[in-house]
Design an enzyme around this catalytic site. Structure first.
Site, PDB file in Angstrom:
ATOM      1  N   ASP A 166       0.160  74.957  -0.666  1.00 14.69           N
ATOM      2  CA  ASP A 166       0.139  74.263   0.678  1.00 14.69           C
ATOM      3  C   ASP A 166      -1.779  74.937   1.463  1.00 14.69           C
ATOM      4  OD1 ASP A 166       1.301  76.655   1.486  1.00 14.69           O
ATOM      5  OD2 ASP A 166       2.817  75.721   2.768  1.00 14.69           O
ATOM      6  N   ASP A 216       3.724  72.782  -3.868  1.00 17.33           N
ATOM      7  CA  ASP A 216       4.948  73.707  -2.233  1.00 17.33           C
ATOM      8  C   ASP A 216       5.729  72.091  -1.675  1.00 17.33           C
ATOM      9  OD1 ASP A 216       4.335  76.113  -2.195  1.00 17.33           O
ATOM     10  OD2 ASP A 216       2.532  75.998  -2.195  1.00 17.33           O
ATOM     11  N   LYS A 264       8.343  74.632  -4.465  1.00 14.95           N
ATOM     12  CA  LYS A 264       8.268  76.027  -4.185  1.00 14.95           C
ATOM     13  C   LYS A 264       8.303  75.891  -2.453  1.00 14.95           C
ATOM     14  CE  LYS A 264       4.061  78.947  -4.112  1.00 14.95           C
ATOM     15  NZ  LYS A 264       4.329  78.874  -2.345  1.00 14.95           N
ATOM     16  N   GLU A 291       9.685  78.399   0.879  1.00 12.81           N
ATOM     17  CA  GLU A 291       9.044  79.544   1.552  1.00 12.81           C
ATOM     18  C   GLU A 291      10.752  79.650   2.770  1.00 12.81           C
ATOM     19  OE1 GLU A 291       5.912  79.708   4.094  1.00 12.81           O
ATOM     20  OE2 GLU A 291       4.081  79.384   2.305  1.00 12.81           O
ATOM     21  N   GLU A 344       4.686  87.831  -1.795  1.00 12.72           N
ATOM     22  CA  GLU A 344       3.457  87.761  -1.761  1.00 12.72           C
ATOM     23  C   GLU A 344       3.129  88.798  -0.483  1.00 12.72           C
ATOM     24  OE1 GLU A 344       2.498  84.364  -0.425  1.00 12.72           O
ATOM     25  OE2 GLU A 344      -0.134  85.190   0.475  1.00 12.72           O
TER      26      GLU A 344
END
Ligand code: KIV
Length: 271
Positions: free
Chosen positions: A51, A90, A120, A122, A189
């Protein structure tokens, strides 16, 4: 490296095998057909339709405005070009947090409309219900912990994450929860290298780092950043493999000069 003779598609199972034999996993972003084709032919293991397209393609300052329709558009362009790499998409902000049924519906749209191989998401324990529901539909899920750009308005900064013992402990617990749920891999990350290394050691699934040091199972970067197309973003973890902004700028300047002077097109470049 050329992919000739090595077109056996990368699957989540192959990634697990790569980890168990100590082979590092390469991952980069792409948002369009041409870039994906070059990346795939170069032999990349995973192409991420990040994204981060909100930043590098659309010029937004955060990834928050990205929509599901736009992610699907980018992902369709990438999968049309990809023969070997595993394509991961994402899930954008607002399509999976807080409502696991909506999360499943969003993931199903991505899989049906793009033919990607995985999604994916978050977050850790906060999104576990969504992760569980998506996985139960047979859709491979990759986690993303540490700096999670979709939460920028909660943290207010893109600084290194999990430096405190408390935050590091939560990250390790979240990573274990995601592994137990059935995620095939996790992106970490911008966290300390030693913490990322600990997660990679304690978990059996592949851990891919961005700004998370060298003790992990693979690396991911945003292709536009490592190619030097966008020179405004220079974090310490970013290695630039080219300076395409300069090369493109020179080509554009030469083209403009040739058009203005009448040097382009020549006799050979017309019918
Ligand atoms: O959106 C993205 O490009 C990402 C990478 C930074 C891992 O999530």
């Amino acid at each position: 490296m050329s992919t000739e003779g090595t077109l056996r598609p990368v699957t989540t199972h192959r990634l697990a095998e790569m980890k168990s034999r100590g082979e590092k996993i390469s991952m980069l972003t792409a948002y369009d057909y041409s870039m994906a084709k070059i990346l795939d032919r170069a032999g990349i293991d995973i192409i991420l339709i990040g994204d981060s397209a909100a930043n590098v393609m659309a010029g937004y300052t955060t990834t928050v405005p990205m929509t599901l329709d736009k992610m699907i558009y980018h992902a369709q362009s990438v999968t049309r070009a990809t023969e070997r790499a595993l394509v991961v998409v994402d899930m954008p902000f607002g399509t999976y947090q807080g409502n696991s049924k909506e999360a499943l519906a969003s993931a199903v749209r991505i899989m049906k409309e793009t033919e990607a191989g995985a999604v994916k998401l978050e977050g850790g324990c906060e999104i576990l219900e969504s992760v569980d529901r998506i996985l139960s539909a047979g859709i491979p899920v990759m986690g993303h912990l540490g700096l999670t750009p979709q939460s920028i308005h909660k943290y207010g900064t893109y600084a290194v994450r999990a430096k405190s013992d408390e935050e590091a402990q939560k990250l390790v617990e979240d990573a274990k929860l995601l592994e137990k749920a059935g995620c095939f891999g996790i992106v970490l990350e911008k966290i300390p290298a030693s913490l990322a290394g600990r997660v990679a050691k304690e978990l059996a699934i592949p851990i891919i780092g961005i700004g998370a040091g060298r003790y992990v199972d693979g690396q991911v970067l945003v292709a536009h950043d490592m190619l030097g197309i966008n020179n405004e973003f220079s974090p310490r973890f970013l290695r630039r493999y080219a300076n395409l902004a300069d090369i493109m700028s020179e080509a554009f300047t030469n083209y403009i000069a040739d058009v203005k002077s009448g040097n382009f097109p020549s006799d050979n470049e017309q019918y």
